[in-house]
Design an enzyme around this catalytic site. Structure first.
Site, PDB file in Angstrom:
ATOM      1  N   GLY A   1      31.867  11.193   7.459  1.00 18.13           N
ATOM      2  CA  GLY A   1      33.278  11.452   7.122  1.00 18.13           C
ATOM      3  C   GLY A   1      34.141  10.287   7.575  1.00 18.13           C
ATOM      4  CB  ALA A   2      34.931   7.118   6.089  1.00 21.43           C
TER       5      ALA A   2
ATOM      6  CB  ALA B   1      45.518  22.579  21.115  1.00 19.54           C
TER       7      ALA B   1
ATOM      8  CB  SER C   1      61.250  19.238  11.097  1.00 20.45           C
ATOM      9  OG  SER C   1      60.406  20.366  11.217  1.00 20.45           O
TER      10      SER C   1
ATOM     11  CG  PHE D   1      54.289  23.318  10.908  1.00 24.96           C
ATOM     12  CD1 PHE D   1      53.194  23.516  10.068  1.00 24.96           C
ATOM     13  CD2 PHE D   1      54.780  24.412  11.606  1.00 24.96           C
ATOM     14  CE1 PHE D   1      52.615  24.761   9.912  1.00 24.96           C
ATOM     15  CE2 PHE D   1      54.213  25.683  11.459  1.00 24.96           C
ATOM     16  CZ  PHE D   1      53.125  25.842  10.607  1.00 24.96           C
ATOM     17  N   GLY D   2      54.276  20.074   8.545  1.00 25.38           N
ATOM     18  CA  GLY D   2      53.312  19.827   7.481  1.00 25.38           C
ATOM     19  C   GLY D   2      52.049  19.289   8.126  1.00 25.38           C
TER      20      GLY D   2
ATOM     21  CB  CYS E   1      45.298  20.227  11.189  1.00 21.85           C
ATOM     22  SG  CYS E   1      44.102  19.002  10.637  1.00 21.85           S
TER      23      CYS E   1
ATOM     24  NE  ARG F   1      61.064  15.328   9.082  1.00 18.58           N
ATOM     25  CZ  ARG F   1      59.896  15.710   9.559  1.00 18.58           C
ATOM     26  NH1 ARG F   1      59.731  15.961  10.828  1.00 18.58           N
ATOM     27  NH2 ARG F   1      58.873  15.871   8.759  1.00 18.58           N
TER      28      ARG F   1
HETATM   29  P1  NAD Z   1      39.649  13.753   5.493  1.00 20.85           P
HETATM   30  O1  NAD Z   1      39.659  14.598   4.297  1.00 20.85           O
HETATM   31  O2  NAD Z   1      40.633  12.635   5.636  1.00 20.85           O
HETATM   32  O3  NAD Z   1      38.197  13.092   5.677  1.00 20.85           O
HETATM   33  C1  NAD Z   1      37.005  13.794   5.543  1.00 20.85           C
HETATM   34  C2  NAD Z   1      36.000  12.890   4.827  1.00 20.85           C
HETATM   35  O4  NAD Z   1      34.716  13.524   4.863  1.00 20.85           O
HETATM   36  C3  NAD Z   1      36.319  12.641   3.355  1.00 20.85           C
HETATM   37  O5  NAD Z   1      36.465  11.241   3.125  1.00 20.85           O
HETATM   38  C4  NAD Z   1      35.102  13.225   2.597  1.00 20.85           C
HETATM   39  O6  NAD Z   1      34.730  12.494   1.451  1.00 20.85           O
HETATM   40  C5  NAD Z   1      34.025  13.153   3.663  1.00 20.85           C
HETATM   41  N1  NAD Z   1      32.897  14.061   3.431  1.00 20.85           N
HETATM   42  C6  NAD Z   1      32.927  15.376   3.120  1.00 20.85           C
HETATM   43  N2  NAD Z   1      31.668  15.868   3.024  1.00 20.85           N
HETATM   44  C7  NAD Z   1      30.823  14.844   3.287  1.00 20.85           C
HETATM   45  C8  NAD Z   1      29.409  14.724   3.346  1.00 20.85           C
HETATM   46  N3  NAD Z   1      28.611  15.775   3.152  1.00 20.85           N
HETATM   47  N4  NAD Z   1      28.872  13.521   3.631  1.00 20.85           N
HETATM   48  C9  NAD Z   1      29.662  12.449   3.838  1.00 20.85           C
HETATM   49  N5  NAD Z   1      31.009  12.493   3.800  1.00 20.85           N
HETATM   50  C10 NAD Z   1      31.597  13.682   3.543  1.00 20.85           C
HETATM   51  O7  NAD Z   1      39.795  14.751   6.750  1.00 20.85           O
HETATM   52  P2  NAD Z   1      40.384  14.415   8.196  1.00 20.85           P
HETATM   53  O8  NAD Z   1      41.869  14.497   8.178  1.00 20.85           O
HETATM   54  O9  NAD Z   1      39.709  13.198   8.731  1.00 20.85           O
HETATM   55  O10 NAD Z   1      39.879  15.701   8.998  1.00 20.85           O
HETATM   56  C11 NAD Z   1      38.526  15.892   9.313  1.00 20.85           C
HETATM   57  C12 NAD Z   1      38.408  17.029  10.309  1.00 20.85           C
HETATM   58  O11 NAD Z   1      39.102  16.681  11.526  1.00 20.85           O
HETATM   59  C13 NAD Z   1      39.026  18.343   9.852  1.00 20.85           C
HETATM   60  O12 NAD Z   1      38.238  19.395  10.335  1.00 20.85           O
HETATM   61  C14 NAD Z   1      40.380  18.367  10.538  1.00 20.85           C
HETATM   62  O13 NAD Z   1      40.825  19.682  10.779  1.00 20.85           O
HETATM   63  C15 NAD Z   1      40.078  17.668  11.837  1.00 20.85           C
HETATM   64  N6  NAD Z   1      41.225  16.975  12.456  1.00 20.85           N
HETATM   65  C16 NAD Z   1      42.080  16.245  11.689  1.00 20.85           C
HETATM   66  C17 NAD Z   1      43.119  15.549  12.295  1.00 20.85           C
HETATM   67  C18 NAD Z   1      44.085  14.726  11.490  1.00 20.85           C
HETATM   68  O14 NAD Z   1      45.050  14.230  12.069  1.00 20.85           O
HETATM   69  N7  NAD Z   1      43.890  14.514  10.202  1.00 20.85           N
HETATM   70  C19 NAD Z   1      43.265  15.572  13.689  1.00 20.85           C
HETATM   71  C20 NAD Z   1      42.348  16.322  14.440  1.00 20.85           C
HETATM   72  C21 NAD Z   1      41.330  17.007  13.814  1.00 20.85           C
HETATM   73  C1  UGA Z   2      48.697  17.682  14.934  1.00 20.58           C
HETATM   74  C2  UGA Z   2      48.561  17.754  16.457  1.00 20.58           C
HETATM   75  O1  UGA Z   2      49.730  17.210  17.061  1.00 20.58           O
HETATM   76  C3  UGA Z   2      47.327  17.005  16.921  1.00 20.58           C
HETATM   77  O2  UGA Z   2      47.161  17.166  18.323  1.00 20.58           O
HETATM   78  C4  UGA Z   2      46.086  17.539  16.179  1.00 20.58           C
HETATM   79  O3  UGA Z   2      44.943  16.804  16.566  1.00 20.58           O
HETATM   80  C5  UGA Z   2      46.312  17.410  14.681  1.00 20.58           C
HETATM   81  O4  UGA Z   2      47.510  18.140  14.311  1.00 20.58           O
HETATM   82  C6  UGA Z   2      45.195  17.993  13.864  1.00 20.58           C
HETATM   83  O5  UGA Z   2      44.425  18.784  14.346  1.00 20.58           O
HETATM   84  O6  UGA Z   2      45.199  17.618  12.704  1.00 20.58           O
HETATM   85  P1  UGA Z   2      49.607  15.888  13.210  1.00 20.58           P
HETATM   86  O7  UGA Z   2      49.606  17.038  12.273  1.00 20.58           O
HETATM   87  O8  UGA Z   2      48.950  14.642  12.787  1.00 20.58           O
HETATM   88  O9  UGA Z   2      48.928  16.315  14.591  1.00 20.58           O
HETATM   89  O10 UGA Z   2      51.110  15.508  13.587  1.00 20.58           O
HETATM   90  P2  UGA Z   2      52.219  16.191  14.537  1.00 20.58           P
HETATM   91  O11 UGA Z   2      52.908  15.129  15.254  1.00 20.58           O
HETATM   92  O12 UGA Z   2      51.676  17.296  15.346  1.00 20.58           O
HETATM   93  O13 UGA Z   2      53.232  16.785  13.465  1.00 20.58           O
HETATM   94  C7  UGA Z   2      52.896  17.901  12.660  1.00 20.58           C
HETATM   95  C8  UGA Z   2      54.118  18.351  11.891  1.00 20.58           C
HETATM   96  O14 UGA Z   2      55.100  18.889  12.768  1.00 20.58           O
HETATM   97  C9  UGA Z   2      54.828  17.218  11.146  1.00 20.58           C
HETATM   98  O15 UGA Z   2      55.252  17.672   9.898  1.00 20.58           O
HETATM   99  C10 UGA Z   2      56.002  16.884  12.040  1.00 20.58           C
HETATM  100  O16 UGA Z   2      57.078  16.301  11.362  1.00 20.58           O
HETATM  101  C11 UGA Z   2      56.350  18.256  12.568  1.00 20.58           C
HETATM  102  N1  UGA Z   2      57.100  18.212  13.856  1.00 20.58           N
HETATM  103  C12 UGA Z   2      56.547  17.663  14.956  1.00 20.58           C
HETATM  104  C13 UGA Z   2      58.373  18.765  13.908  1.00 20.58           C
HETATM  105  O17 UGA Z   2      58.883  19.283  12.899  1.00 20.58           O
HETATM  106  N2  UGA Z   2      59.057  18.725  15.096  1.00 20.58           N
HETATM  107  C14 UGA Z   2      58.536  18.183  16.215  1.00 20.58           C
HETATM  108  O18 UGA Z   2      59.212  18.191  17.271  1.00 20.58           O
HETATM  109  C15 UGA Z   2      57.246  17.632  16.145  1.00 20.58           C
END
Ligand code: NAD
Ligand code: UGA
Length: 476
Positions: free
Chosen positions: A12-13, A229, A275, A278-279, A282, A452
């Protein structure tokens, strides 16, 4: 004897796999790291010589890629070979909410995790530590273990038995600050049973993270802590946004309320910015996952509590579009509205679950014509999110009764003849907008909606523009 890790494969890249492996590669030059993905286009862009073409935008990432790519960090679609050579495998694939079948709309779709586990089961050799990096429902490790165990050669006497240990190591990075979050994490969480495997992973982080910040828990606590969290953070934003709406009705100011409550050390001052909701990929999916788990275990009151957070956030997003319509004399049909910011937060090109998507869809539904600006999001992504092709700017004014949108990075074009401008993402550059120029461009009476609370109120009203500011009961 502790296990030595020489070769890591990350499946997963994406937004997590790419930055996380880059930071490990930087801090552990002795470990070879291969990031693999089924998405050829994504891998091609990770390998692009032009660092502006990387598939994700994250401050500081380009520098790390320049430093490590080709040294001990590689991006590839060769999944089989890289799994087979690895002694540690991170599963970092997407886990979106299930769209159909049992648990649709709430449970995580684990099909990509299961596919990854099956690939590992098939191609791994010798002893392999499998690390759950994706955010997963509690007990997923059991599924992964079962798939891996099933791959053991069943015929007695067959040699080269594979051995697996499964660890949970959830990621807490936030987009836009990912490199810093990874380099200086508040904590690293490792859940598992096998002490040697836990130590092997801890030793990697310990190359740059102090030991006292590396927590060891049982695997289920680790999986649940990640969901918790995110749920707590999302709930906090919902809480502040609900009070923001109350401020608007009562004459209070959410900035003053946030400051006053944030000084209470039990509450703390972070994550209290109001805001449009939230978007991000996750928060919503992880809360829905908690909702599903609570229902599954018969805890219906718990599930209702968390469900209300998602409902309140949806309401908050839609209330912004309603406010715009109300202030523009009850109709926006045929009016041009400028949208400033489409990413779900600043410093990322990610639009997943961005409040801008639902707000723009509402405005288009009302018949508006939108001109969308974002410093990093590409128009083809907006096209996918809105499900509506971009209209050529030259044709824009020819038939204004049809709702449509176009993209522009030219401020004059963005504001020209516009009836309202809505600021949806807190990009730093929006703070430096020339309001004199904007006022000349817009059609009067012209409205600025600061969803915002980032703009300078005085500069805007001095130029004869009407202003609505989120969480602010004052009329401008
Ligand atoms: P993403 O969609 O950006 O990346 C996932 C990648 O995995 C994709 O490029 C996809 O093509 C690849 N993939 C899927 N199945 C595959 C397979 N079988 N073999 C090889 N590649 C494969 O997702 P992301 O944002 O990196 O999130 C990944 C995980 O991490 C999720 O569970 C998410 O909840 C968690 N997470 C995300 C964030 C964040 O900020 N985006 C932060 C913390 C945790
Ligand atoms: C969030 C968590 O902060 C990370 O710890 C977690 O790893 C990640 O989700 C995940 O699991 O994907 P992220 O979604 O990247 O990170 O960004 P945040 O900074 O948390 O913001 C999330 C949303 O909340 C955004 O839309 C942001 O604009 C909004 N937000 C944030 C507010 O509306 N007010 C705030 O005070 C802070």
């Amino acid at each position: 004897m502790s296990l030595q890790v020489h070769n890591i494969c990350c499946i997963g890249a994406g937004y997590v796999g790419g930055p996380t492996m880059s930071v490990i590669a930087k801090n552990c030059p002795h470990i070879q790291i291969n990031v693999v993905d089924i998405n050829e286009e994504r891998i091609k862009r990770w390998n692009s010589p032009d660092l502006n073409d990387l598939p994700i935008y994250e401050p500081g990432l380009d520098k790390l890629i320049k430093q490590c790519r080709g040294r001990n960090l590689n991006f590839s679609t060769n999944i089989e070979e890289n799994i087979s050579n690895a002694d540690m495998i991170f599963i970092s694939v997407n886990t979106p909410t299930k769209k159909k079948g049992v648990g649709a709309g709430e449970a995580s779709d684990l099909k990509w995790v299961e596919a990854s586990a099956r690939q590992v089961a098939k191609f791994a050799s010798g002893h392999t530590i499998v690390v759950e990096k994706s955010t997963l429902p509690v007990k997923t490790a059991e599924v992964i273990k079962e798939i891996l165990e099933a791959s053991q050669p069943s015929i007695k006497g067959k040699s080269e038995a594979k051995k697996f240990d499964v660890l949970s190591n959830p990621e807490f990075l936030a987009e836009g600050s990912a490199i810093n979050d990874l380099q200086e994490p508040d904590r690293v969480l490792i859940g598992g049973e096998n002490e040697d495997a836990i130590i092997a992973l801890s030793n990697i982080y310990n190359q740059w993270v102090p030991k006292e910040k590396i927590l060891h828990t049982n695997i289920w606590s680790s999986e649940l802590s990640k969901l918790t969290a995110n749920a707590f953070l999302a709930q906090r934003i919902c809480s502040i946004n609900s009070i923001g709406a109350l401020c608007e009705s009562t004459g209070a100011d959410i900035r003053e309320v946030s400051r006053a409550i944030g000084l209470d050390s039990r509450i703390g001052s972070k994550f209290l910015n109001s805001s449009p909701g939230f978007g991000g990929s996750c928060f919503k999916k992880d809360i829905l996952n908690l909702v599903y788990l609570s229902k599954y275990y018969g805890l219906h009151e718990v599930s209702k509590f968390w469900e209300s957070v998602v409902n309140l956030n949806d309401w908050n997003q839609h209330r912004i579009s309603k406010l715009v319509v109300k202030n523009l004399f009850g109709t926006i049909n045929g009016k041009k509205i400028s949208i400033l910011g489409f990413a779900f937060k600043s410093n990322t090109n990610d639009t997943r679950e961005s409040a801008a998507i639902s707000i723009c869809k509402d405005l288009l539904e009302e018949g508006a014509t939108l001109c969308i600006h974002d410093p990093k999001v590409e128009p083809n992504q907006i096209e996918k999110d809105l499900g509506l092709p971009q209209r050529c700017p030259n044709d824009f004014y020819k038939n204004s009764s049809e709702s449509s949108w176009f993209f522009s990075r030219n401020y004059e074009e963005v504001f020209e003849n516009s009836d309202a401008a809505i600021f949806l993402t807190e990009w730093e550059e929006y703070k430096n907008i020339n309001w004199e120029m904007v006022s000349k461009q817009m059609r009067k009476p012209a409205w600025i909606f600061d969803a915002r609370s980032i703009l300078n109120t005085e500069d805007i009203i001095n130029e004869g523009l009407y202003l609505w500011r989120i969480g602010d009961g004052t009329q401008y």
